[in-house]
Design a protein around this motif. Structure first.
Motif, PDB file in Angstrom:
ATOM      1  N   ILE A 171       0.950  -1.273  -0.582  1.00  0.00           N
ATOM      2  CA  ILE A 171       0.099   0.733   0.189  1.00  0.00           C
ATOM      3  C   ILE A 171       0.774   1.183  -0.125  1.00  0.00           C
ATOM      4  O   ILE A 171       1.472   1.216   0.768  1.00  0.00           O
ATOM      5  CB  ILE A 171      -1.029   0.319   1.005  1.00  0.00           C
ATOM      6  N   ALA A 172       0.637   2.237  -0.851  1.00  0.00           N
ATOM      7  CA  ALA A 172       1.405   3.905  -0.645  1.00  0.00           C
ATOM      8  C   ALA A 172       1.055   4.350   0.810  1.00  0.00           C
ATOM      9  O   ALA A 172      -0.335   4.240   0.798  1.00  0.00           O
ATOM     10  CB  ALA A 172       0.829   4.614  -2.641  1.00  0.00           C
ATOM     11  N   PRO A 173       2.167   5.327   0.790  1.00  0.00           N
ATOM     12  CA  PRO A 173       1.876   5.820   2.296  1.00  0.00           C
ATOM     13  C   PRO A 173       1.212   7.111   1.455  1.00  0.00           C
ATOM     14  O   PRO A 173       0.943   7.590  -0.225  1.00  0.00           O
ATOM     15  CB  PRO A 173       3.486   6.468   2.538  1.00  0.00           C
ATOM     16  N   LEU A 197       9.704   1.998  -0.001  1.00  0.00           N
ATOM     17  CA  LEU A 197       8.646   3.361   0.741  1.00  0.00           C
ATOM     18  C   LEU A 197       9.045   4.101  -0.966  1.00  0.00           C
ATOM     19  O   LEU A 197       7.406   5.154  -0.802  1.00  0.00           O
ATOM     20  CB  LEU A 197       9.630   4.283   1.477  1.00  0.00           C
ATOM     21  N   PHE A 198       9.962   3.962  -1.479  1.00  0.00           N
ATOM     22  CA  PHE A 198       9.617   4.993  -2.688  1.00  0.00           C
ATOM     23  C   PHE A 198       9.074   4.226  -3.812  1.00  0.00           C
ATOM     24  O   PHE A 198       8.107   5.073  -4.897  1.00  0.00           O
ATOM     25  CB  PHE A 198      10.941   5.446  -3.308  1.00  0.00           C
ATOM     26  N   GLY A 258       1.727   4.458  -6.465  1.00  0.00           N
ATOM     27  CA  GLY A 258       0.335   4.917  -5.514  1.00  0.00           C
ATOM     28  C   GLY A 258       0.368   5.687  -4.645  1.00  0.00           C
ATOM     29  O   GLY A 258      -0.788   6.374  -4.419  1.00  0.00           O
ATOM     30  N   GLY A 259       0.929   6.926  -4.946  1.00  0.00           N
ATOM     31  CA  GLY A 259       1.221   8.256  -4.513  1.00  0.00           C
ATOM     32  C   GLY A 259      -0.078   8.931  -4.514  1.00  0.00           C
ATOM     33  O   GLY A 259      -0.499   9.271  -5.866  1.00  0.00           O
ATOM     34  N   ALA A 275       9.813  10.540  -6.347  1.00  0.00           N
ATOM     35  CA  ALA A 275      10.335   9.295  -5.888  1.00  0.00           C
ATOM     36  C   ALA A 275      10.451   8.506  -6.725  1.00  0.00           C
ATOM     37  O   ALA A 275      10.757   7.582  -7.051  1.00  0.00           O
ATOM     38  CB  ALA A 275       8.679   8.811  -5.105  1.00  0.00           C
ATOM     39  N   GLY A 276       9.914   8.295  -8.366  1.00  0.00           N
ATOM     40  CA  GLY A 276       9.822   8.061  -9.406  1.00  0.00           C
ATOM     41  C   GLY A 276      11.528   7.808 -10.066  1.00  0.00           C
ATOM     42  O   GLY A 276      12.609   7.525 -10.305  1.00  0.00           O
ATOM     43  N   LYS A 277      11.932   9.474  -9.511  1.00  0.00           N
ATOM     44  CA  LYS A 277      13.102   9.743 -10.212  1.00  0.00           C
ATOM     45  C   LYS A 277      14.803   9.685  -8.931  1.00  0.00           C
ATOM     46  O   LYS A 277      15.672   9.060  -9.702  1.00  0.00           O
ATOM     47  CB  LYS A 277      12.723  11.050 -10.367  1.00  0.00           C
TER      48      LYS A 277
END
Length: 184
Positions: free
Chosen positions: A34-36, A139-140, A146-147, A156-158
């Motif tokens: 699950i995304a935070p 976390l990233f 899903g953020g 986050a992706g970069k």
């Protein structure tokens, strides 16, 4: 035990708000993928960066040659991500509060490193780095997928590839032969 885990998973999935804040603190979100929440993500990233910087400053003084080199890169890279995160928050693109101190878990690890030396320091520092970077990659990855904030999701992706590289490097700490030791 299995039933308890399944029941906990069902409760958390049925209650997304509870899953976001309680789950991130307990590691349940990571287990369930699950995304935070943005708030939890920002808090965890800021605290993790503080720990990486402070523990690596200690490693620059107390570590072996391999740890000192790794630590220099951690201080540089995590100072950069910390600055980028602060800019996202201060620009208003991300609405969250940045913590200004480590949580108790990271503080106790840092305190342990402060009092350790030699192989005790190396053993603790190396294992903390692997653990912290596994947590950060999870976390990233979860936030990038899903953020709920587009700017932060993109960041986050970069940032993820650098964290994956840090994890690879951390897993090599302690594997290299010491100076004067033959590699048989």
């Amino acid at each position: 035990m299995k039933r308890a885990i399944i029941a906990l998973g069902c409760i958390l999935l049925a209650s997304p708000v509870l899953a976001q804040s309680v789950g991130e603190k307990t590691g349940v979100n990571s287990m369930l993928g699950i995304a935070p929440t943005t708030t939890d993500f920002v808090k965890q990233v800021a605290i993790s960066d503080m720990f990486e910087i402070e523990s690596s400053k200690l490693a620059e003084q107390k570590g072996n040659v391999q740890e000192k080199s790794f630590a220099q890169q951690m201080v540089t890279d995590h100072t950069k991500t910390s600055t980028e995160l602060k800019q996202l928050v201060s620009s208003g693109k991300v609405t969250a509060e940045l913590p200004n101190a480590l949580d108790s878990s990271y503080q106790s690890k840092l305190d342990k490193l402060k009092s350790a030396s030699g192989t005790d320091f190396s053993s603790d520092y190396d294992s903390y780095q692997v653990s912290a970077h596994k947590d950060a990659v999870s976390l990233f990855e979860r936030y990038a997928k899903g953020g709920d904030n587009a700017e932060l999701k993109d960041w986050a992706g970069k940032t993820l590839p650098a964290l994956q590289h840090h994890l690879d490097m951390a897993q090599e700490l302690g594997k290299a032969p010491s100076v004067g030791q033959s590699s048989k």
